[in-house]
Design an enzyme around this catalytic site. Structure first.
Site, PDB file in Angstrom:
ATOM      1  N   SER A   1       0.818  -1.220   0.000  1.00 56.53           N
ATOM      2  CA  SER A   1       0.000   0.000   0.000  1.00 56.53           C
ATOM      3  C   SER A   1       0.851   1.268   0.000  1.00 56.53           C
ATOM      4  O   SER A   1       0.336   2.362  -0.254  1.00 56.53           O
ATOM      5  CB  SER A   1      -0.940   0.013   1.203  1.00 56.53           C
ATOM      6  OG  SER A   1      -1.891  -1.032   1.107  1.00 56.53           O
TER       7      SER A   1
ATOM      8  N   GLY B   1      -4.451  -2.054  -0.756  1.00 55.79           N
ATOM      9  CA  GLY B   1      -3.623  -1.715  -1.904  1.00 55.79           C
ATOM     10  C   GLY B   1      -3.341  -0.229  -1.950  1.00 55.79           C
ATOM     11  O   GLY B   1      -3.896   0.555  -1.174  1.00 55.79           O
TER      12      GLY B   1
ATOM     13  N   GLY C   1      -2.745   3.755  -3.725  1.00 60.05           N
ATOM     14  CA  GLY C   1      -3.267   4.686  -4.713  1.00 60.05           C
ATOM     15  C   GLY C   1      -4.717   5.105  -4.540  1.00 60.05           C
ATOM     16  O   GLY C   1      -5.390   4.759  -3.570  1.00 60.05           O
TER      17      GLY C   1
ATOM     18  N   CYS D   1      -9.426  -1.846   3.706  1.00 59.64           N
ATOM     19  CA  CYS D   1      -8.636  -0.707   3.238  1.00 59.64           C
ATOM     20  C   CYS D   1      -9.054  -0.276   1.824  1.00 59.64           C
ATOM     21  O   CYS D   1     -10.138   0.245   1.649  1.00 59.64           O
ATOM     22  CB  CYS D   1      -7.143  -1.021   3.337  1.00 59.64           C
ATOM     23  SG  CYS D   1      -6.100   0.450   3.374  1.00 59.64           S
ATOM     24  N   LEU D   2      -8.226  -0.500   0.808  1.00 58.54           N
ATOM     25  CA  LEU D   2      -8.623  -0.144  -0.558  1.00 58.54           C
ATOM     26  C   LEU D   2      -9.884  -0.908  -0.946  1.00 58.54           C
ATOM     27  O   LEU D   2     -10.761  -0.367  -1.625  1.00 58.54           O
ATOM     28  CB  LEU D   2      -7.492  -0.442  -1.545  1.00 58.54           C
ATOM     29  CG  LEU D   2      -7.773  -0.111  -3.013  1.00 58.54           C
ATOM     30  CD1 LEU D   2      -8.017   1.378  -3.209  1.00 58.54           C
ATOM     31  CD2 LEU D   2      -6.635  -0.586  -3.909  1.00 58.54           C
TER      32      LEU D   2
ATOM     33  N   GLN E   1     -12.851   0.980   0.235  1.00 62.71           N
ATOM     34  CA  GLN E   1     -13.147   2.140  -0.605  1.00 62.71           C
ATOM     35  C   GLN E   1     -13.768   1.713  -1.932  1.00 62.71           C
ATOM     36  O   GLN E   1     -14.699   2.358  -2.440  1.00 62.71           O
ATOM     37  CB  GLN E   1     -11.864   2.927  -0.842  1.00 62.71           C
ATOM     38  CG  GLN E   1     -11.256   3.497   0.434  1.00 62.71           C
ATOM     39  CD  GLN E   1      -9.789   3.860   0.280  1.00 62.71           C
ATOM     40  OE1 GLN E   1      -9.257   3.910  -0.828  1.00 62.71           O
ATOM     41  NE2 GLN E   1      -9.115   4.108   1.391  1.00 62.71           N
TER      42      GLN E   1
ATOM     43  N   GLY F   1      -4.676   6.926   2.293  1.00 63.75           N
ATOM     44  CA  GLY F   1      -4.682   8.357   2.022  1.00 63.75           C
ATOM     45  C   GLY F   1      -6.014   8.853   1.508  1.00 63.75           C
ATOM     46  O   GLY F   1      -6.168  10.043   1.228  1.00 63.75           O
ATOM     47  N   TYR F   2      -6.991   7.926   1.368  1.00 67.95           N
ATOM     48  CA  TYR F   2      -8.315   8.282   0.860  1.00 67.95           C
ATOM     49  C   TYR F   2      -9.375   7.816   1.848  1.00 67.95           C
ATOM     50  O   TYR F   2      -9.147   6.899   2.641  1.00 67.95           O
ATOM     51  CB  TYR F   2      -8.563   7.641  -0.508  1.00 67.95           C
ATOM     52  CG  TYR F   2      -7.696   8.241  -1.599  1.00 67.95           C
ATOM     53  CD1 TYR F   2      -8.190   9.224  -2.454  1.00 67.95           C
ATOM     54  CD2 TYR F   2      -6.377   7.832  -1.760  1.00 67.95           C
ATOM     55  CE1 TYR F   2      -7.396   9.787  -3.434  1.00 67.95           C
ATOM     56  CE2 TYR F   2      -5.568   8.393  -2.746  1.00 67.95           C
ATOM     57  CZ  TYR F   2      -6.079   9.367  -3.577  1.00 67.95           C
ATOM     58  OH  TYR F   2      -5.284   9.916  -4.539  1.00 67.95           O
TER      59      TYR F   2
ATOM     60  N   HIS G   1      -6.766  -2.277   9.367  1.00 62.34           N
ATOM     61  CA  HIS G   1      -6.194  -3.606   9.127  1.00 62.34           C
ATOM     62  C   HIS G   1      -6.362  -4.501  10.351  1.00 62.34           C
ATOM     63  O   HIS G   1      -5.528  -4.491  11.257  1.00 62.34           O
ATOM     64  CB  HIS G   1      -4.703  -3.479   8.794  1.00 62.34           C
ATOM     65  CG  HIS G   1      -4.438  -3.028   7.394  1.00 62.34           C
ATOM     66  ND1 HIS G   1      -4.153  -3.901   6.371  1.00 62.34           N
ATOM     67  CD2 HIS G   1      -4.443  -1.797   6.836  1.00 62.34           C
ATOM     68  CE1 HIS G   1      -3.983  -3.233   5.244  1.00 62.34           C
ATOM     69  NE2 HIS G   1      -4.156  -1.946   5.508  1.00 62.34           N
TER      70      HIS G   1
ATOM     71  N   GLU H   1      -5.889  -7.602  10.628  1.00 60.84           N
ATOM     72  CA  GLU H   1      -4.848  -8.641  10.697  1.00 60.84           C
ATOM     73  C   GLU H   1      -3.552  -8.139  11.315  1.00 60.84           C
ATOM     74  O   GLU H   1      -2.716  -8.925  11.766  1.00 60.84           O
ATOM     75  CB  GLU H   1      -4.574  -9.201   9.297  1.00 60.84           C
ATOM     76  CG  GLU H   1      -3.538  -8.467   8.474  1.00 60.84           C
ATOM     77  CD  GLU H   1      -3.929  -7.050   8.047  1.00 60.84           C
ATOM     78  OE1 GLU H   1      -3.045  -6.255   7.702  1.00 60.84           O
ATOM     79  OE2 GLU H   1      -5.152  -6.757   8.050  1.00 60.84           O
TER      80      GLU H   1
END
Length: 354
Positions: A44, A217, A219, A242-243, A246, A286-287, A327, A329
């Site tokens: 990430s 992940g 971006g 996480c990603l 989103q 970051g998002y 996260h 885990e």
């Protein structure tokens, strides 16, 4: 060798280079006191120069046990004090040797907390690591380097692979998955098939999984395969981290936005709105999901960040679909949040008719 970290706003921080390699990337900070090897190998962080706020780094060395991916994808590492002689029974090498062997750009002996204050005030920004001898033209050219947007393509698995188990069959879309996530599902007995990020939905469903997992992940989530996730919703139980969290929001019709400086560290409090309990979590993003975009969607916000109120968890009101931003885990609690995997196992068991 003397080096410099230069931010795009003109700020300059001088230190020493662990290697002579130059770096360019988005400069971010992580507030964790431990876990530097996990940070280095967390996909990430692809495309980013990571500043560690904790002052002493490298004191317990490195070991294969802590690797989270096939390689490090960070663009650079920024450290205050770099320990060259670790003391830990698990240590297999020093962090200095690790960085040099993998040619990871690292500057140390800098005021990392001043860098962090700068980012907190002005937001994440592009930066470069260069030797002090770099010319103005070299610096200008590096700072003008366009951002690399296809970070998920860089970190995803190049091919499908299996992790056999006796339990439920989980199809994993790998957007940059950490090994500890796969280990957590494997410990639960899952039979796992991991797919590259760009795998079409029909190929994922062709293996007849009991459930689908959307990984973490790097971006902007809008640069990731949202349409594939949209096609998978309603087909099987889905869990995203996480990603993946989103992407689920985007696929359901929500929206995301970029945070000023993100959430990165192993000490972020998150409140479970159903129980009122607060968990200390590990985060790297970051998002975030835009609150107003969920107003007319058939979803419920299940978790919130205590520090800023941002959305940390979602659940669909009728479909077996849920996600968390943090996260579970990574276990900074150490095992407080593993119940999220248990929730996923319950959905899979129900789907299998057990």
């Amino acid at each position: 060798m003397i080096g410099k970290l230069i931010l795009e706003d003109g700020s300059v921080f001088q230190g020493m280079l662990a290697s002579g390699t130059k770096a360019v990337g988005e400069v971010v900070f992580n507030t964790g006191m431990t876990g530097y090897q996990e940070i280095l190998t967390d996909p990430s962080y692809c495309g980013q120069i990571v500043t560690l706020t904790y002052p002493l780094i490298g004191n317990y060395g490195v070991a294969e046990l802590f690797e989270q991916a096939r390689q490090s994808f960070v663009r650079g590492f920024v450290i205050s004090e770099l320990c060259g002689k670790p003391s830990n029974w698990q240590a297999e090498d020093s962090l200095v040797a690790y960085l040099q062997a993998r040619n990871i750009p690292c500057i140390y002996g800098v005021d990392t907390r001043a860098i962090t204050r700068r980012i907190r005030s002005h937001g994440t920004m592009k930066g470069i690591i260069v030797p002090a001898t770099a010319t103005e033209s070299e610096i200008t050219e590096l700072l003008a380097t366009p951002p690399f947007l296809e970070v998920v393509k860089e970190v995803t698995t190049p091919e499908v692979y299996r992790i056999p188990g006796e339990g439920a069959h989980v199809a994993v879309l790998d957007f940059g998955i950490k090994r500890n996530i796969l280990n957590s599902m494997a410990k639960a007995g899952c039979n796992i098939t991991v797919f590259p990020a760009d795998t079409p939905a029909e190929e994922v469903l062709a293996v007849n999984p009991d459930g689908i997992f959307l990984s973490n992940g790097p971006g902007d989530p809008k640069d990731a395969p949202v349409n594939t996730v949209r096609q998978l919703i309603g087909q099987r139980p889905i869990f995203g981290i996480c990603l993946g969290h989103q992407l689920l929001a985007l696929a359901l019709g929500g929206n995301t936005y970029k945070l000023k400086f993100g959430h990165r560290g192993s000490n972020h409090p998150v409140k479970d709105l159903a129980t009122g309990r607060v968990y200390i979590t590990s985060q790297n993003h970051g998002y975030a999901i835009e609150e107003q975009s969920l107003a007319k969607l058939d979803v419920t916000v299940t978790h919130r960040a205590v520090n800023d109120g941002t959305i940390e968890g979602l659940r669909h009101n009728h479909l077996p679909v849920f996600s968390v931003q943090y996260h579970p885990e990574a276990a900074p609690g150490p095992d407080d949040s593993t119940y999220m995997f248990e929730e996923f196992m319950k959905l899979l068991s129900k789907a299998r008719g057990n």
